[in-house]
Design an enzyme around this catalytic site. Structure first.
Site, mmCIF file in Angstrom:
data_model
loop_
_atom_site.group_PDB
_atom_site.id
_atom_site.type_symbol
_atom_site.label_atom_id
_atom_site.label_comp_id
_atom_site.label_asym_id
_atom_site.label_seq_id
_atom_site.Cartn_x
_atom_site.Cartn_y
_atom_site.Cartn_z
ATOM 1 N N HIS A 57 0.859 -1.185 0.000
ATOM 2 C CA HIS A 57 0.000 0.000 0.000
ATOM 3 C C HIS A 57 0.900 1.241 0.000
ATOM 4 C CE1 HIS A 57 -3.876 -2.006 1.785
ATOM 5 N NE2 HIS A 57 -3.339 -2.715 0.805
ATOM 6 N N GLU A 59 1.062 3.870 1.783
ATOM 7 C CA GLU A 59 1.580 4.311 3.077
ATOM 8 C C GLU A 59 2.704 3.393 3.570
ATOM 9 O OE1 GLU A 59 -1.582 3.634 2.223
ATOM 10 O OE2 GLU A 59 -3.013 4.844 3.356
ATOM 11 N N CYS A 87 -5.837 2.328 5.649
ATOM 12 C CA CYS A 87 -6.544 1.114 6.053
ATOM 13 C C CYS A 87 -5.979 0.654 7.398
ATOM 14 C CB CYS A 87 -6.370 0.034 4.984
ATOM 15 S SG CYS A 87 -4.745 -0.756 4.993
ATOM 16 N N CYS A 90 -2.193 -0.064 7.304
ATOM 17 C CA CYS A 90 -1.351 1.128 7.192
ATOM 18 C C CYS A 90 -1.419 1.973 8.458
ATOM 19 C CB CYS A 90 -1.764 1.938 5.972
ATOM 20 S SG CYS A 90 -1.424 1.079 4.421
HETATM 21 ZN ZN LIG Z 1 -3.348 0.365 3.569
#
Ligand SMILES: [Zn+2]
Length: 160
Positions: A57, A59, A87, A90
């Protein structure tokens, strides 16, 4: 908390990264920037589908790069700018990294509306392990406990 001009610039960059790398088909439409004291430490963007890495992801990618950049596993005082609300993975990574704060643009509801539904993960985290949708089995082990005990008394351990 109000954003200043620097915040707005970094967030705009995170959003630009989300568009740029989405259009290059590198992954989902997510971008991130990590900055501290006016200096950009790292940029990241979603690379899940192009690298077959479900943890890539924006991040997490940015946190890995920022930590590598500063030579530390902690980013105290830094700000994570993300084109979308992080999310649970993250968010947890940001806590592990001791991030100072997070600024995001799109919300988890916005993400849900385009097919990224991580609301179930928030619900799962809050449940007792035995009630989660993914079978999660507690198998106590004396050896596992011994490793913990040895870590706790290890003279040269690096706490984090
Ligand atoms: Zn994430």
């Amino acid at each position: 908390m109000d954003l200043d001009e620097t915040d707005r610039r970094h967030l705009a960059r995170a959003i630009a990264l989300s568009r740029e790398h989405m259009e290059r088909n590198e992954g989902g439409p997510f971008g991130a920037v990590i900055a501290r004291d006016g200096k950009v430490l790292a940029e990241g963007w979603n690379c899940v589908t192009s690298t077959n890495d479900p943890t890539a992801h924006a991040e997490v990618v940015a946190i890995r790069r920022a930590c590598s950049e500063v030579g530390s596993f902690a980013l105290e005082g830094a700000t994570l700018y993300s084109s979308c609300e992080p999310c649970p993975m993250c968010l947890a990574a940001a806590y592990w990294a001791r991030m100072g704060r997070i600024v995001y643009a799109n919300t988890r509801e916005d993400a849900m509306a385009i097919g990224f539904d991580d609301s179930i993960f928030y619900e799962e985290v809050a449940k007792p392990p035995s009630e989660r949708l993914m079978p999660t089995i507690h198998a106590p082990s004396a050896e596992a406990r011994a490793v913990f005990a040895d870590w706790f008394k290890k003279a040269d351990r690096v706490p984090y």
